[in-house]
Design a protein around this motif. Sequence first.
Motif, short mmCIF file in Angstrom:
data_model
loop_
_atom_site.label_atom_id
_atom_site.label_comp_id
_atom_site.label_asym_id
_atom_site.label_seq_id
_atom_site.Cartn_x
_atom_site.Cartn_y
_atom_site.Cartn_z
N LEU A 24 0.73 -1.27 -0.18
CA LEU A 24 -0.14 0.07 -0.07
C LEU A 24 1.04 1.18 -0.02
O LEU A 24 0.37 2.40 -0.66
N GLU A 25 2.03 1.37 0.73
CA GLU A 25 2.88 2.29 0.69
C GLU A 25 3.44 2.65 -0.50
O GLU A 25 3.41 3.93 -0.99
N TYR A 26 3.85 1.47 -1.33
CA TYR A 26 4.17 1.67 -2.72
C TYR A 26 3.25 2.49 -3.66
O TYR A 26 3.36 3.33 -4.31
N LEU A 27 1.89 1.94 -3.34
CA LEU A 27 0.87 2.51 -4.27
C LEU A 27 0.60 4.06 -3.90
O LEU A 27 0.24 4.92 -4.72
N VAL A 28 0.82 4.33 -2.75
CA VAL A 28 0.69 5.83 -2.25
C VAL A 28 1.86 6.64 -3.06
O VAL A 28 1.39 7.80 -3.56
N SER A 29 2.72 6.24 -3.14
CA SER A 29 3.98 6.82 -3.90
C SER A 29 3.90 6.74 -5.22
O SER A 29 4.37 7.65 -6.00
N HIS A 30 3.16 5.82 -5.95
CA HIS A 30 3.04 5.39 -7.29
C HIS A 30 1.65 4.89 -7.70
O HIS A 30 1.40 3.77 -7.82
N PRO A 31 0.86 5.81 -7.43
CA PRO A 31 -0.65 5.55 -7.81
C PRO A 31 -1.06 4.69 -9.23
O PRO A 31 -2.01 4.15 -9.09
N GLN A 32 -0.28 5.13 -10.21
CA GLN A 32 -0.36 4.57 -11.40
C GLN A 32 0.29 3.36 -11.74
O GLN A 32 0.06 2.91 -12.72
N ALA A 33 0.86 2.78 -10.49
CA ALA A 33 1.50 1.52 -10.85
C ALA A 33 0.60 0.23 -11.07
O ALA A 33 -0.52 0.38 -10.51
N ALA A 34 1.14 -0.67 -12.04
CA ALA A 34 0.57 -1.72 -12.41
C ALA A 34 1.65 -2.85 -12.53
O ALA A 34 2.38 -2.49 -13.29
N ASP A 35 1.53 -4.03 -12.01
CA ASP A 35 2.48 -4.99 -12.34
C ASP A 35 2.02 -6.41 -11.92
O ASP A 35 1.01 -6.56 -11.19
N SER A 36 2.75 -7.32 -12.41
CA SER A 36 2.29 -8.71 -12.08
C SER A 36 2.82 -9.21 -10.71
O SER A 36 3.55 -8.25 -9.87
#
Length: 90
Positions: A24-36
């Motif tokens: 979740l912390e990664y997604l806060v910093s990178h909200p457009q991230a998408a990965d396997s």
Amino acid sequence: MLPLSQEWPDMNASSQDELINDILEYLVSHPQAADSADGVSRWWLARNARAPSQADVERALATLVERGLLRRVELPDGTVIYCCEASARH
């Protein structure tokens, strides 16, 4: 639904929460991230001192999908990617 301790036999509840929070912390910093799941392990959790198993990462991602925080998307080639539910709506 099983308690997390039964779903994740190799991790204690504190470690499970920590792994979920790291994602979740990664997604806060990178909200457009998408990965396997593999990409999440390699890139999103690269700084994690205790490298979680691939199975634990997949369990964490499934938990976040169940909670409505991540979206699971299957690509035409069968690859599954995960992205922030909010960013998936745009």
